[in-house]
Design a protein around this motif. Structure first.
Motif, PDB file in Angstrom:
ATOM      1  N   ARG A 117      -8.500 -87.644 -15.162  1.00 13.94           N
ATOM      2  CA  ARG A 117      -9.300 -86.919 -14.175  1.00 13.94           C
ATOM      3  C   ARG A 117     -10.161 -87.848 -13.335  1.00 13.94           C
ATOM      4  NH1 ARG A 117     -12.716 -82.383 -16.952  1.00 13.94           N
ATOM      5  NH2 ARG A 117     -13.555 -82.378 -14.842  1.00 13.94           N
ATOM      6  N   VAL A 118     -10.778 -88.842 -13.973  1.00 14.55           N
ATOM      7  CA  VAL A 118     -11.729 -89.683 -13.238  1.00 14.55           C
ATOM      8  C   VAL A 118     -11.032 -90.740 -12.401  1.00 14.55           C
ATOM      9  CG1 VAL A 118     -13.506 -89.314 -14.974  1.00 14.55           C
ATOM     10  CG2 VAL A 118     -12.012 -91.301 -15.173  1.00 14.55           C
ATOM     11  N   GLY A 119      -9.796 -91.091 -12.723  1.00 18.06           N
ATOM     12  CA  GLY A 119      -9.093 -92.099 -11.937  1.00 18.06           C
ATOM     13  C   GLY A 119      -9.653 -93.493 -12.160  1.00 18.06           C
ATOM     14  N   THR A 120      -9.299 -94.399 -11.269  1.00 16.46           N
ATOM     15  CA  THR A 120      -9.682 -95.813 -11.416  1.00 16.46           C
ATOM     16  C   THR A 120     -10.533 -96.338 -10.266  1.00 16.46           C
ATOM     17  OG1 THR A 120      -7.615 -96.518 -10.346  1.00 16.46           O
ATOM     18  CG2 THR A 120      -7.589 -96.289 -12.754  1.00 16.46           C
ATOM     19  N   ASN A 121     -10.934 -95.460  -9.347  1.00 16.42           N
ATOM     20  CA  ASN A 121     -11.656 -95.932  -8.160  1.00 16.42           C
ATOM     21  C   ASN A 121     -12.954 -96.651  -8.517  1.00 16.42           C
ATOM     22  OD1 ASN A 121      -9.691 -94.902  -6.486  1.00 16.42           O
ATOM     23  ND2 ASN A 121     -10.762 -92.960  -6.125  1.00 16.42           N
ATOM     24  N   LEU A 122     -13.749 -96.055  -9.412  1.00 16.26           N
ATOM     25  CA  LEU A 122     -15.030 -96.666  -9.758  1.00 16.26           C
ATOM     26  C   LEU A 122     -14.835 -97.967 -10.526  1.00 16.26           C
ATOM     27  CD1 LEU A 122     -17.113 -93.512 -10.778  1.00 16.26           C
ATOM     28  CD2 LEU A 122     -17.186 -94.794  -8.630  1.00 16.26           C
ATOM     29  N   TRP A 162     -15.690-106.057 -19.845  1.00 12.60           N
ATOM     30  CA  TRP A 162     -16.637-105.419 -20.756  1.00 12.60           C
ATOM     31  C   TRP A 162     -17.769-104.754 -19.984  1.00 12.60           C
ATOM     32  CZ3 TRP A 162     -17.760-103.034 -24.867  1.00 12.60           C
ATOM     33  CH2 TRP A 162     -19.077-102.925 -25.337  1.00 12.60           C
ATOM     34  N   THR A 163     -18.272-105.418 -18.945  1.00 11.26           N
ATOM     35  CA  THR A 163     -19.351-104.839 -18.141  1.00 11.26           C
ATOM     36  C   THR A 163     -18.889-103.559 -17.460  1.00 11.26           C
ATOM     37  OG1 THR A 163     -20.278-107.038 -17.741  1.00 11.26           O
ATOM     38  CG2 THR A 163     -20.973-105.270 -16.264  1.00 11.26           C
ATOM     39  N   THR A 164     -17.665-103.566 -16.943  1.00 12.49           N
ATOM     40  CA  THR A 164     -17.121-102.374 -16.295  1.00 12.49           C
ATOM     41  C   THR A 164     -16.980-101.231 -17.288  1.00 12.49           C
ATOM     42  OG1 THR A 164     -15.906-103.680 -14.662  1.00 12.49           O
ATOM     43  CG2 THR A 164     -15.136-101.434 -15.049  1.00 12.49           C
ATOM     44  N   ALA A 193     -14.937-103.946 -10.442  1.00 11.21           N
ATOM     45  CA  ALA A 193     -14.258-105.242 -10.505  1.00 11.21           C
ATOM     46  C   ALA A 193     -14.398-106.009  -9.193  1.00 11.21           C
ATOM     47  CB  ALA A 193     -12.785-105.037 -10.863  1.00 11.21           C
ATOM     48  N   ASP A 194     -14.320-105.289  -8.070  1.00 16.27           N
ATOM     49  CA  ASP A 194     -14.469-105.929  -6.758  1.00 16.27           C
ATOM     50  C   ASP A 194     -15.859-106.531  -6.581  1.00 16.27           C
ATOM     51  OD1 ASP A 194     -11.889-105.303  -6.085  1.00 16.27           O
ATOM     52  OD2 ASP A 194     -12.422-103.480  -4.976  1.00 16.27           O
ATOM     53  N   LEU A 195     -16.853-105.916  -7.233  1.00  7.55           N
ATOM     54  CA  LEU A 195     -18.227-106.417  -7.129  1.00  7.55           C
ATOM     55  C   LEU A 195     -18.511-107.541  -8.113  1.00  7.55           C
ATOM     56  CD1 LEU A 195     -20.089-103.012  -6.690  1.00  7.55           C
ATOM     57  CD2 LEU A 195     -19.709-104.776  -4.951  1.00  7.55           C
TER      58      LEU A 195
END
Length: 266
Positions: free
Chosen positions: A159-164, A176-178, A169-171
């Protein structure tokens, strides 16, 4: 879709019959826990709180409750860790045999309990040479409790997908932090619901437990089965059964409420 009045009446009657078949026996057990009779008689000749007092002073029953709670807690914790890891692996990564692994993870909950119990008993005693104990019960319970956690977590991941996660990761955030700051907060309610269901499933399981506990481990369901037909024990068994029903209802109700809240939350 609108149903005609006769159709609604038929559905209401069928629903009432089904609910009566399911819950009337439980009501009988509840009433018999207050019966003055020492046997499973109906209707009860009188009502008393004597059996409730004796039940909460019964060392065998209290020890069985403590054992069941201990097993359920550890099995739930193991299921939360393994179920979450498997869900992340199957939903976030693509690899050969992924569908086969998904099927194997879900299969234990679909197998008859007696088959699982026999298989684990043979594995522990014949193949591994392990003596049956509380540890083998925990392992056995974890095999099917993982499924409840897995189903809840993988449904949430879809449901939540991978966008966040991709934005994190881009930031510059690491894996582990993600997970700690992005993925885990989105999974908390699913993990809580899955953990509650796993606890309830483990707490009142008897078939697999019978094959993997040995003679030294007495969980609450096994204690109930052993004492059901003993003289003067039926009323106490009724009391413990009522407590078991209440303990099972609470996590299932909370999990259902969490799932409902998630559905209405945008």
């Amino acid at each position: 879709m609108r149903l005609s009045r006769p159709a609604r009446v038929v559905l209401a009657v069928l629903t009432g019959i089904i609910l009566a078949v399911i819950y009337l026996p439980l009501i009988v057990v509840l009433i018999n826990s207050f019966s003055t009779s020492t046997n499973l008689t109906w209707p009860p000749p009188g009502l008393t709180l004597e059996w409730w007092v004796k039940a909460f002073r019964n060392e065998g029953a209290l020890d069985a409750i403590a054992t069941s709670v201990q097993i359920a807690i550890v099995a739930t914790l193991v299921s939360l860790v393994l179920g979450t890891l498997i869900s992340l692996a199957l939903q976030r990564f693509t690899f050969f045999g992924r569908d086969a692994v998904s099927l194997l993870v879900i299969l234990p909950i679909a197998l008859p309990g007696i088959i699982t119990g026999i298989a684990l008993n043979n594995a522990f005693r014949t193949i591994m040479g392990i003596q049956l104990s509380i540890a083998t019960v925990i392992i056995a319970h974890a095999t099917f409790c993982i499924v409840t956690v897995f189903n809840n977590v993988i449904a949430r991941l879809r449901r939540v997908g991978t966008n966040l996660e991709e934005a994190s990761a881009d930031l510059g955030a690491g894996l582990w932090t993600t997970f700690r700051l992005v993925t885990f907060p989105q999974l908390r309610s699913a993990l809580f619901a899955g953990g509650l269901l796993a606890f309830a499933l483990s707490f009142d399981e008897i078939i697999v437990t019978t094959f993997t506990a040995g003679s030294s481990v007495k969980t609450l369901p096994i204690w109930i089965l052993d004492n059901l037909f003993r003289p003067n024990q039926a009323p106490i068994v009724n009391v413990i059964a009522v407590v078991l029903v209440l303990v099972s209802i609470v996590p299932i109700y909370v999990a259902q409420r969490l799932a409902g809240a998630e559905k209405v939350t945008p």
